[in-house]
Design a protein around this motif. Structure first.
Motif, PDB file in Angstrom:
ATOM      1  N   GLU A  67       0.712  -1.263   0.082  1.00 26.91           N
ATOM      2  CA  GLU A  67       0.196   0.058  -0.144  1.00 26.91           C
ATOM      3  C   GLU A  67       0.660   1.192  -0.093  1.00 26.91           C
ATOM      4  O   GLU A  67       0.339   2.313  -0.058  1.00 26.91           O
ATOM      5  CB  GLU A  67      -0.958   0.025   1.201  1.00 26.91           C
ATOM      6  N   ASP A  68       2.211   1.144   0.376  1.00 26.25           N
ATOM      7  CA  ASP A  68       3.206   2.291   0.161  1.00 26.25           C
ATOM      8  C   ASP A  68       3.440   2.774  -0.955  1.00 26.25           C
ATOM      9  O   ASP A  68       3.333   2.056  -2.057  1.00 26.25           O
ATOM     10  CB  ASP A  68       4.283   2.022   1.150  1.00 26.25           C
ATOM     11  N   THR A  69       4.159   4.135  -0.948  1.00 27.52           N
ATOM     12  CA  THR A  69       4.343   4.541  -2.073  1.00 27.52           C
ATOM     13  C   THR A  69       5.837   4.692  -2.377  1.00 27.52           C
ATOM     14  O   THR A  69       6.371   5.251  -1.109  1.00 27.52           O
ATOM     15  CB  THR A  69       3.627   5.864  -2.400  1.00 27.52           C
ATOM     16  N   TYR A 120       8.832   7.618  -3.427  1.00 32.62           N
ATOM     17  CA  TYR A 120       9.058   9.042  -3.722  1.00 32.62           C
ATOM     18  C   TYR A 120      10.597   9.098  -4.011  1.00 32.62           C
ATOM     19  O   TYR A 120      11.357   8.440  -3.301  1.00 32.62           O
ATOM     20  CB  TYR A 120       8.587   9.903  -2.362  1.00 32.62           C
ATOM     21  N   VAL A 169      10.366   5.079   0.819  1.00 32.80           N
ATOM     22  CA  VAL A 169       9.062   4.610   0.674  1.00 32.80           C
ATOM     23  C   VAL A 169       8.311   4.983   2.132  1.00 32.80           C
ATOM     24  O   VAL A 169       8.919   5.226   3.071  1.00 32.80           O
ATOM     25  CB  VAL A 169       9.251   3.127   0.742  1.00 32.80           C
ATOM     26  N   THR A 199       3.839   5.986   3.379  1.00 39.15           N
ATOM     27  CA  THR A 199       2.435   5.886   3.039  1.00 39.15           C
ATOM     28  C   THR A 199       1.897   7.130   2.657  1.00 39.15           C
ATOM     29  O   THR A 199       2.224   8.207   3.194  1.00 39.15           O
ATOM     30  CB  THR A 199       1.562   5.554   4.468  1.00 39.15           C
ATOM     31  N   ALA A 200       1.337   7.119   1.505  1.00 41.88           N
ATOM     32  CA  ALA A 200       0.822   8.255   0.939  1.00 41.88           C
ATOM     33  C   ALA A 200      -0.391   8.964   1.782  1.00 41.88           C
ATOM     34  O   ALA A 200      -1.108   8.131   2.226  1.00 41.88           O
ATOM     35  CB  ALA A 200       0.295   8.089  -0.586  1.00 41.88           C
ATOM     36  N   ASP A 204      -4.449   8.612  -0.028  1.00 39.18           N
ATOM     37  CA  ASP A 204      -4.508   8.105  -1.370  1.00 39.18           C
ATOM     38  C   ASP A 204      -4.323   8.993  -2.376  1.00 39.18           C
ATOM     39  O   ASP A 204      -4.635   8.913  -3.584  1.00 39.18           O
ATOM     40  CB  ASP A 204      -5.816   7.173  -1.527  1.00 39.18           C
ATOM     41  N   ILE A 245      -1.301  11.573  -4.574  1.00 39.40           N
ATOM     42  CA  ILE A 245       0.076  11.541  -5.299  1.00 39.40           C
ATOM     43  C   ILE A 245       0.970  12.628  -4.576  1.00 39.40           C
ATOM     44  O   ILE A 245       2.087  12.930  -4.684  1.00 39.40           O
ATOM     45  CB  ILE A 245       0.208  11.736  -6.469  1.00 39.40           C
ATOM     46  N   TYR A 280       6.439  12.240  -6.009  1.00 40.87           N
ATOM     47  CA  TYR A 280       5.711  11.026  -6.229  1.00 40.87           C
ATOM     48  C   TYR A 280       6.535  10.155  -7.040  1.00 40.87           C
ATOM     49  O   TYR A 280       6.950  10.793  -8.408  1.00 40.87           O
ATOM     50  CB  TYR A 280       4.290  11.155  -6.797  1.00 40.87           C
ATOM     51  N   ILE A 304       5.865   6.100  -7.958  1.00 47.22           N
ATOM     52  CA  ILE A 304       5.106   4.853  -8.247  1.00 47.22           C
ATOM     53  C   ILE A 304       4.630   4.073  -6.880  1.00 47.22           C
ATOM     54  O   ILE A 304       5.393   4.180  -6.122  1.00 47.22           O
ATOM     55  CB  ILE A 304       5.710   4.072  -9.154  1.00 47.22           C
ATOM     56  N   GLU A 305       3.592   3.480  -6.771  1.00 47.07           N
ATOM     57  CA  GLU A 305       3.028   2.828  -5.676  1.00 47.07           C
ATOM     58  C   GLU A 305       3.828   1.462  -5.929  1.00 47.07           C
ATOM     59  O   GLU A 305       4.132   0.923  -6.798  1.00 47.07           O
ATOM     60  CB  GLU A 305       1.584   2.391  -5.621  1.00 47.07           C
TER      61      GLU A 305
END
Length: 97
Positions: free
Chosen positions: A20-22, A24, A37, A39-40, A43, A45, A58, A60-61
């Motif tokens: 679930e993390d994103t 950067y 990495v 948590t966004a 949800d 960007i 941002y 990618i997830e």
């Protein structure tokens, strides 16, 4: 707290992170770019405060990065190097994601 590392290190350990993390990353995106990495928030960007303060944007997830890299690696005749995988993910995030 998320720590800053290199994008290549994160790509090499994608399965270690929460899907679930994103990711950067600092621009311009290269395998040696600073990355984290996290948590966004809600949800979106928009990067979380720690990423924004480090000048990261941002990328990618995690779940998309895993799906894409696994499919791409499986399509290759020989297993590509981590550097090649990272470069292909950068291309994907830049042009196709």
């Amino acid at each position: 707290m998320a720590k800053i590392t290199k994008l290549l290190d994160i790509v090499g350990r994608l399965s270690d992170f929460d899907e679930e993390d994103t990711i950067y990353v600092s621009e311009p995106w290269t395998e040696d770019s600073d990355a984290m990495v996290a948590t966004a928030p809600d949800d979106s960007i928009v990067p979380p405060k720690a990423a924004a303060e480090a000048g990261l944007t941002y990328f990618i997830e995690i779940f998309i990065a895993i799906e894409f890299t696994e499919a791409w690696v499986a399509s290759q005749e020989e297993k590509p190097s981590l550097s090649a995988i990272c470069q292909r993910l950068i291309e994907y995030a830049t042009y196709d994601a």
